[in-house]
Design an enzyme around this catalytic site. Structure first.
Site, PDB file in Angstrom:
ATOM      1  N   HIS A 136       4.553   5.092  -2.519  1.00 53.82           N
ATOM      2  CA  HIS A 136       4.867   6.412  -1.955  1.00 53.82           C
ATOM      3  C   HIS A 136       6.299   6.485  -1.399  1.00 53.82           C
ATOM      4  O   HIS A 136       7.036   7.411  -1.687  1.00 53.82           O
ATOM      5  CB  HIS A 136       3.903   6.776  -0.821  1.00 53.82           C
ATOM      6  CG  HIS A 136       2.459   6.668  -1.188  1.00 53.82           C
ATOM      7  ND1 HIS A 136       1.988   6.891  -2.457  1.00 53.82           N
ATOM      8  CD2 HIS A 136       1.372   6.363  -0.445  1.00 53.82           C
ATOM      9  CE1 HIS A 136       0.679   6.736  -2.472  1.00 53.82           C
ATOM     10  NE2 HIS A 136       0.280   6.402  -1.272  1.00 53.82           N
ATOM     11  N   ASP A 181       0.819  -1.210   0.000  1.00 48.59           N
ATOM     12  CA  ASP A 181       0.000   0.000   0.000  1.00 48.59           C
ATOM     13  C   ASP A 181       0.857   1.266   0.000  1.00 48.59           C
ATOM     14  O   ASP A 181       0.489   2.255  -0.614  1.00 48.59           O
ATOM     15  CB  ASP A 181      -0.914  -0.018   1.245  1.00 48.59           C
ATOM     16  CG  ASP A 181      -2.045   0.994   1.142  1.00 48.59           C
ATOM     17  OD1 ASP A 181      -2.520   1.225   0.012  1.00 48.59           O
ATOM     18  OD2 ASP A 181      -2.463   1.546   2.173  1.00 48.59           O
TER      19      ASP A 181
END
Ligand SMILES: NC(=O)c1ccc[n+]([C@@H]2O[C@H](COP(=O)([O-])OP(=O)(O)OC[C@H]3O[C@@H](n4cnc5c(N)ncnc54)[C@H](OP(=O)(O)O)[C@@H]3O)[C@@H](O)[C@H]2O)c1
Length: 539
Positions: free
Chosen positions: A289, A284
């Site tokens: 990120h 995730d």
């Protein structure tokens, strides 16, 4: 079809550009007049239709439509713009517009809603009923788009936005190809596609998906989203590094001791337990990120401020991070899962007690890793990354920890000067902090660290645009700089997949839960960095 507004409004893009201020709004608390808001010179996109797959979904309501409304409100969409919402539910145009209006009231970052701007914008929203698995829906879509070109002047330009569950990506792309909606015929408009994250769930699936995308679209038509790249502070990182002369000379192994990147969330999995069970923190956040932030911090200066030059450099960084063996995963990566605890003075349940979560789940809600970028600039400088849910606060930060001074000059001081630190706060409270040592006023010699702190809010006095506004506008303008390229996404999976594989192969997983909600993660994460004589920054 909805009637056009009176002809006083300019119709062609050329008229638009002459009539509308060609500014890009970077502010928020305003009247809708970009001249009075934070400004930046910017182009207005070509006339076009944006086809939103998954228009009835959560992301569309919370992010995509509010971003489009905001772009419209600040004059950054062309007059000849159509949002073609593709969904399987039986809405009329008006019923769907009403639903989106309600979503804006909840999610728009600028309140109250500018009803006049909304009315104009809503005239451009058209609901197209269709099912992802039904070929006839795509024939109807293609015919509808042709009609819109004629009736609304969208000029054959199309942006497809896949705001759907990832398992639908390949099918939609194949169907778009089958009906020829990918074709760019010279002079007859551009075709682009935005693909939401996650792009694959491991290296193999990412390669497969890239292959499916590549059968239909060329790479220059593809916009893989990682919304972190659209955040103002992340974009500013490039300006900070390459628009200032003083940082780049010290941005290397000679001066930097180590780098810490934190993406902390205080929330749990909310109502997305099922999604999270299949994802976990490494898929995730770490794969996208965290590695994106790392590559922007570590990359070499690109030769031009242009999409491929930039992405070439990011890919090199990811390529310089070695794939870990299972033993190295054991040494350099820590995973965790939260148990019950307290966050912001509120008692919260543990991950295994969340709805839709297996009571014996082994999904990680926390991961910390030590990575090395094995190149000339960074050899020997560890990059410590961590992310987790139910941590004490929501904070994303990049901390560059510099080395201590080489010579102990102030032997009589009460304490030695602390090494310098540069902290880039991505969210919230966006800004940059530089910490250096200073003499405490007085007759003795006392040295203490002090902060030089830049915050966006007080320096510019305007709110930053939402990342989705930035990214959608870039895609409409054809700028791929802030989107992930095929090779980049595969390189990132090449780093994360061996970690996940090693965990799967591990016979004895860690005893979950191993951290309390409201703490900074498992004790092993402190040991990971503590072994090197360092500690996590207190944020
Ligand atoms: N939500 C977020 O905060 C968030 C954040 C970052 C990334 N993303 C990504 O964005 C994507 C969408 O997420 P989401 O949370 O918006 O998911 P979601 O709420 O489940 O939305 C899925 C959408 O796809 C539609 N759909 C599913 N099957 C369909 C079919 N066969 N034919 C037509 N429409 C169909 C659904 O229609 P129905 O309404 O009829 O079911 C719904 O509009 C995912 O890739 C996710 O990872 C989401």
């Amino acid at each position: 079809m909805t009637p056009r507004p009176p002809r006083a409004v300019p119709r062609t893009i050329r008229e638009m550009r002459l009539a509308r201020p060609r500014h890009r709004h970077v502010g928020a608390k305003s009247s809708g007049n970009p001249l009075r808001e934070g400004l930046r010179l910017e182009r207005v996109p070509d006339p076009c239709a944006l086809v939103l797959f998954g228009a009835t979904g959560d992301l569309a309501h919370r992010k995509v439509v509010p971003a489009l409304y905001q772009l419209w409100r600040t004059h950054l969409l062309p007059h000849e713009f159509v949002l073609l919402a593709f969904g399987r539910r039986p809405y009329t145009d008006d019923a769907f517009r009403d639903e989106l209006h309600a979503a804006l009231v909840t999610y728009s970052r600028v309140q109250p809603i500018d009803e006049r701007a909304w009315r104009q914008f809503s005239e451009r929203i058209i609901y197209q009923r269709g099912d992802f698995d039904d070929p006839a829906s795509y024939d109807a879509l293609a015919a509808r788009l042709d009609t819109l070109d004629r009736e609304r002047g969208t000029s054959g330009n199309r942006l497809f936005y896949l705001a759907t569950q990832p398992s639908a990506f390949a099918e939609i792309i194949a169907q778009l190809g089958r009906v020829g909606l990918d074709h760019e015929v010279h002079g007859a408009g551009w075709r682009r596609i935005i693909i939401e994250k996650p792009f694959g769930r491991d290296l193999d699936s990412a390669i497969r998906l890239n292959r499916e995308v590549g059968k239909v679209f060329r790479e220059r038509q593809v916009y893989r989203i990682d919304h972190y790249l659209g955040k103002e502070t992340v974009r500013n990182l490039l300006v900070f590094r390459f628009g200032n002369g003083i940082f780049e000379p010290i941005w290397n192994r000679r001066y930097v001791d180590h780098v810490q990147i934190t993406v902390a969330e205080s929330i749990g999995v909310e109502n997305r337990g099922q999604f999270y069970e299949e994802t976990g923190a490494s898929r995730d956040v770490l794969q996208n990120h965290l590695l994106q932030l790392l590559s922007l911090v570590a990359m070499e200066p690109p030769t031009a401020f242009e999409a491929d030059a930039l992405r070439n450099e990011k890919v090199k960084v990811l390529g310089a991070i070695a794939e870990m063996s299972p033993a190295e995963v054991g040494r350099n990566v820590v995973r965790g899962q939260y148990g019950p605890g307290w966050v912001a003075a509120e008692e919260v349940r543990g991950y295994r007690q969340e709805p839709e979560v297996d009571p014996e789940s082994e999904t990680e809600t926390f991961v910390a890793a030590k990575l090395e970028v094995d190149d000339w600039r960074w050899a020997g400088v560890p990059f410590y990354l961590r992310t987790g849910k139910r941590l004490p606060k929501r904070a994303t930060e990049i901390a560059i920890q510099f080395k201590a001074v080489p010579h102990r000059l102030f032997r009589d001081a009460h304490s030695d000067p602390e090494p310098n630190l540069l902290a880039i706060r991505v969210q919230p409270d966006e800004g940059i902090l530089l910490r250096f040592s200073s003499k405490v006023p007085g007759l003795g010699l006392d040295i203490r660290p002090v902060n030089m702190d830049f915050t966006y809010g007080s320096s510019f006095n305007v709110d930053s645009p939402d990342a989705y506004e930035t990214l959608i506008l870039d895609a409409l303008l054809g700028d791929q700089s802030l989107f992930t390229r095929a090779d980049e996404v595969e390189k990132a999976w090449g780093i994360v997949t061996p970690i996940i594989d090693a965990w799967v192969a591990q016979r004895r997983p860690p005893p979950f839960p191993n951290y309390e909600a409201g703490s900074w993660g498992p004790a092993e994460a402190d040991e990971l960095i503590g072994r090197d004589g360092r500690r996590w920054r207190r944020i």
